[in-house]
Design a protein around this motif. Sequence first.
Motif, PDB file in Angstrom:
ATOM      1  N   MET A 102     -36.905 -59.929 -62.063  1.00  0.00           N
ATOM      2  CA  MET A 102     -37.334 -58.541 -62.215  1.00  0.00           C
ATOM      3  C   MET A 102     -36.179 -57.695 -62.748  1.00  0.00           C
ATOM      4  SD  MET A 102     -38.897 -55.927 -59.327  1.00  0.00           S
ATOM      5  CE  MET A 102     -37.427 -56.038 -58.321  1.00  0.00           C
ATOM      6  N   ASN A 103     -36.416 -57.030 -63.893  1.00  0.00           N
ATOM      7  CA  ASN A 103     -35.370 -56.189 -64.469  1.00  0.00           C
ATOM      8  C   ASN A 103     -35.154 -54.943 -63.620  1.00  0.00           C
ATOM      9  OD1 ASN A 103     -35.093 -57.929 -66.674  1.00  0.00           O
ATOM     10  ND2 ASN A 103     -36.735 -56.912 -67.794  1.00  0.00           N
ATOM     11  N   GLU A 104     -33.901 -54.520 -63.506  1.00  0.00           N
ATOM     12  CA  GLU A 104     -33.567 -53.341 -62.716  1.00  0.00           C
ATOM     13  C   GLU A 104     -33.777 -52.092 -63.560  1.00  0.00           C
ATOM     14  OE1 GLU A 104     -30.062 -52.323 -59.647  1.00  0.00           O
ATOM     15  OE2 GLU A 104     -29.415 -52.355 -61.735  1.00  0.00           O
ATOM     16  N   LEU A 105     -34.866 -51.369 -63.286  1.00  0.00           N
ATOM     17  CA  LEU A 105     -35.141 -50.142 -64.029  1.00  0.00           C
ATOM     18  C   LEU A 105     -34.291 -48.992 -63.524  1.00  0.00           C
ATOM     19  CD1 LEU A 105     -39.047 -50.243 -64.342  1.00  0.00           C
ATOM     20  CD2 LEU A 105     -37.315 -51.129 -65.916  1.00  0.00           C
ATOM     21  N   LEU A 106     -34.103 -48.935 -62.213  1.00  0.00           N
ATOM     22  CA  LEU A 106     -33.318 -47.868 -61.587  1.00  0.00           C
ATOM     23  C   LEU A 106     -32.474 -48.472 -60.474  1.00  0.00           C
ATOM     24  CD1 LEU A 106     -35.945 -44.998 -61.248  1.00  0.00           C
ATOM     25  CD2 LEU A 106     -33.878 -44.923 -62.629  1.00  0.00           C
ATOM     26  N   LYS A 107     -31.294 -47.926 -60.278  1.00  0.00           N
ATOM     27  CA  LYS A 107     -30.436 -48.381 -59.193  1.00  0.00           C
ATOM     28  C   LYS A 107     -30.981 -47.864 -57.869  1.00  0.00           C
ATOM     29  CE  LYS A 107     -25.723 -48.091 -57.400  1.00  0.00           C
ATOM     30  NZ  LYS A 107     -24.382 -47.493 -57.580  1.00  0.00           N
ATOM     31  N   VAL A 108     -31.076 -48.749 -56.891  1.00  0.00           N
ATOM     32  CA  VAL A 108     -31.542 -48.355 -55.559  1.00  0.00           C
ATOM     33  C   VAL A 108     -30.488 -48.714 -54.529  1.00  0.00           C
ATOM     34  CG1 VAL A 108     -33.987 -48.581 -56.139  1.00  0.00           C
ATOM     35  CG2 VAL A 108     -32.753 -50.548 -55.240  1.00  0.00           C
ATOM     36  N   ASN A 109     -30.541 -48.018 -53.405  1.00  0.00           N
ATOM     37  CA  ASN A 109     -29.591 -48.239 -52.312  1.00  0.00           C
ATOM     38  C   ASN A 109     -30.332 -48.844 -51.126  1.00  0.00           C
ATOM     39  OD1 ASN A 109     -27.524 -46.742 -53.800  1.00  0.00           O
ATOM     40  ND2 ASN A 109     -28.725 -44.932 -53.275  1.00  0.00           N
ATOM     41  N   TYR A 110     -29.755 -49.866 -50.530  1.00  0.00           N
ATOM     42  CA  TYR A 110     -30.367 -50.533 -49.387  1.00  0.00           C
ATOM     43  C   TYR A 110     -29.550 -50.250 -48.125  1.00  0.00           C
ATOM     44  CZ  TYR A 110     -32.810 -53.330 -52.908  1.00  0.00           C
ATOM     45  OH  TYR A 110     -33.573 -53.742 -53.961  1.00  0.00           O
ATOM     46  N   ASP A 111     -30.237 -49.959 -47.044  1.00  0.00           N
ATOM     47  CA  ASP A 111     -29.605 -49.969 -45.735  1.00  0.00           C
ATOM     48  C   ASP A 111     -30.522 -50.747 -44.803  1.00  0.00           C
ATOM     49  OD1 ASP A 111     -31.609 -48.232 -44.784  1.00  0.00           O
ATOM     50  OD2 ASP A 111     -30.440 -46.469 -45.317  1.00  0.00           O
ATOM     51  N   ASN A 112     -30.242 -50.756 -43.522  1.00  0.00           N
ATOM     52  CA  ASN A 112     -31.018 -51.615 -42.614  1.00  0.00           C
ATOM     53  C   ASN A 112     -32.407 -51.060 -42.323  1.00  0.00           C
ATOM     54  OD1 ASN A 112     -30.671 -54.136 -41.139  1.00  0.00           O
ATOM     55  ND2 ASN A 112     -31.077 -52.923 -39.312  1.00  0.00           N
ATOM     56  N   ASP A 113     -32.668 -49.833 -42.767  1.00  0.00           N
ATOM     57  CA  ASP A 113     -33.935 -49.208 -42.416  1.00  0.00           C
ATOM     58  C   ASP A 113     -34.854 -48.957 -43.606  1.00  0.00           C
ATOM     59  OD1 ASP A 113     -31.994 -47.282 -40.157  1.00  0.00           O
ATOM     60  OD2 ASP A 113     -33.319 -48.938 -39.628  1.00  0.00           O
TER      61      ASP A 113
ATOM     62  N   GLU B  47     -34.596 -38.546 -65.033  1.00  0.00           N
ATOM     63  CA  GLU B  47     -34.141 -38.952 -66.354  1.00  0.00           C
ATOM     64  C   GLU B  47     -34.976 -40.116 -66.886  1.00  0.00           C
ATOM     65  OE1 GLU B  47     -30.102 -40.701 -68.523  1.00  0.00           O
ATOM     66  OE2 GLU B  47     -29.994 -39.858 -66.496  1.00  0.00           O
ATOM     67  N   PHE B  48     -35.280 -41.096 -66.033  1.00  0.00           N
ATOM     68  CA  PHE B  48     -36.063 -42.254 -66.465  1.00  0.00           C
ATOM     69  C   PHE B  48     -37.466 -41.831 -66.897  1.00  0.00           C
ATOM     70  CE2 PHE B  48     -39.098 -45.630 -65.740  1.00  0.00           C
ATOM     71  CZ  PHE B  48     -38.508 -46.703 -66.401  1.00  0.00           C
ATOM     72  N   LEU B  49     -38.072 -40.905 -66.150  1.00  0.00           N
ATOM     73  CA  LEU B  49     -39.430 -40.462 -66.451  1.00  0.00           C
ATOM     74  C   LEU B  49     -39.503 -39.575 -67.693  1.00  0.00           C
ATOM     75  CD1 LEU B  49     -40.633 -39.656 -62.817  1.00  0.00           C
ATOM     76  CD2 LEU B  49     -41.376 -41.564 -64.246  1.00  0.00           C
ATOM     77  N   GLU B  50     -38.327 -39.208 -68.233  1.00  0.00           N
ATOM     78  CA  GLU B  50     -38.237 -38.371 -69.439  1.00  0.00           C
ATOM     79  C   GLU B  50     -38.965 -37.044 -69.248  1.00  0.00           C
ATOM     80  OE1 GLU B  50     -39.725 -40.859 -72.562  1.00  0.00           O
ATOM     81  OE2 GLU B  50     -37.998 -42.223 -72.508  1.00  0.00           O
ATOM     82  N   ILE B  51     -38.716 -36.428 -68.094  1.00  0.00           N
ATOM     83  CA  ILE B  51     -39.313 -35.133 -67.778  1.00  0.00           C
ATOM     84  C   ILE B  51     -38.591 -34.037 -68.553  1.00  0.00           C
ATOM     85  CG2 ILE B  51     -39.875 -33.506 -65.935  1.00  0.00           C
ATOM     86  CD1 ILE B  51     -41.336 -36.156 -65.683  1.00  0.00           C
ATOM     87  N   GLU B  52     -39.347 -33.197 -69.256  1.00  0.00           N
ATOM     88  CA  GLU B  52     -38.746 -32.116 -70.035  1.00  0.00           C
ATOM     89  C   GLU B  52     -38.364 -30.923 -69.166  1.00  0.00           C
ATOM     90  OE1 GLU B  52     -41.368 -31.129 -73.208  1.00  0.00           O
ATOM     91  OE2 GLU B  52     -41.224 -33.102 -74.169  1.00  0.00           O
ATOM     92  N   THR B  53     -39.060 -30.725 -68.068  1.00  0.00           N
ATOM     93  CA  THR B  53     -38.740 -29.619 -67.164  1.00  0.00           C
ATOM     94  C   THR B  53     -37.353 -29.828 -66.567  1.00  0.00           C
ATOM     95  OG1 THR B  53     -41.083 -29.477 -66.584  1.00  0.00           O
ATOM     96  CG2 THR B  53     -39.516 -28.340 -65.132  1.00  0.00           C
ATOM     97  N   PRO B  54     -36.510 -28.785 -66.495  1.00  0.00           N
ATOM     98  CA  PRO B  54     -35.179 -28.938 -65.892  1.00  0.00           C
ATOM     99  C   PRO B  54     -35.270 -29.541 -64.499  1.00  0.00           C
ATOM    100  CG  PRO B  54     -35.368 -26.804 -66.958  1.00  0.00           C
ATOM    101  CD  PRO B  54     -36.733 -27.420 -67.006  1.00  0.00           C
ATOM    102  N   PHE B  55     -34.241 -30.343 -64.163  1.00  0.00           N
ATOM    103  CA  PHE B  55     -34.293 -31.108 -62.917  1.00  0.00           C
ATOM    104  C   PHE B  55     -34.521 -30.229 -61.695  1.00  0.00           C
ATOM    105  CE2 PHE B  55     -31.989 -32.702 -59.168  1.00  0.00           C
ATOM    106  CZ  PHE B  55     -32.747 -33.829 -58.905  1.00  0.00           C
TER     107      PHE B  55
END
Length: 241
Positions: free
Chosen positions: A1-12, A23-31
């Motif tokens: 599976m290609n990594e589209l976005l970096k994710v963070n893992y913890d125990n929960d 940024e990935f969704l290419e949203i034109e509205t300011p963040f």
Amino acid sequence: MNELLKVNYDNDRITLSARELHEFLEIETPFKKWFGRMAEYGFSQEIDYREVMDKIVQNPKGGRPSTDYEITLDMAKEIAMIQRSDKGKEVRQYFLELERKWNSPEAVMNRALEYSRKQVKALMEEKQGLIEENNQLKPKALFADAVSASNESILIGQLAKLIRQNGYEIGQNRLFEWMRENEYLIKKGERYNQPTQKSMDLGLFEVKERTITNPDGSTRITLTTKVTGKGQVYFINKFLS
């Protein structure tokens, strides 16, 4: 599976950057305006998201770094669905696959094992007098703790694999035979290989029902026997003892 976005893992849980999702969704509205609107869909701060300082995206006017939000995977899935775009569909499928792997019995048990090891280490550091007692925590006990932490039911074949991984050699067919001979599964008839009443009363199994549509339009119901978290602990202790 290609990594589209970096994710963070913890125990929960799994989290990711809202700014990177934007940024990935290419949203034109300011963040800032976009995220404020997304947060109004019933999400709660400190539960579904929390504010963080983005150390990478610097403020072009100088001063403090830009604001970002660390959001949960559930929130990210809903946001992707709301967008109703190809990008949204693509990343939502990616999130669903991440979630499937995160919730697999193997992943749940690995996290529980790691948590158990950390707990043991903390106890040993806190009080040297507990070292002897902690040394008695054998891998079997840690493994049982890991299984009991799982809410996922698994197939009997998967249970056989877990028992083998912990040192007892047994295959799927032999495990089925053992369960029938020891009256955990029904030996014959229409309910062959389904749990006995004794097993169900002990909470060792659950039966998953699924309706399948045949090519001719008729339907049939299939029943799959699965081992509960409690059942996993029960049978593993049976074999390892």
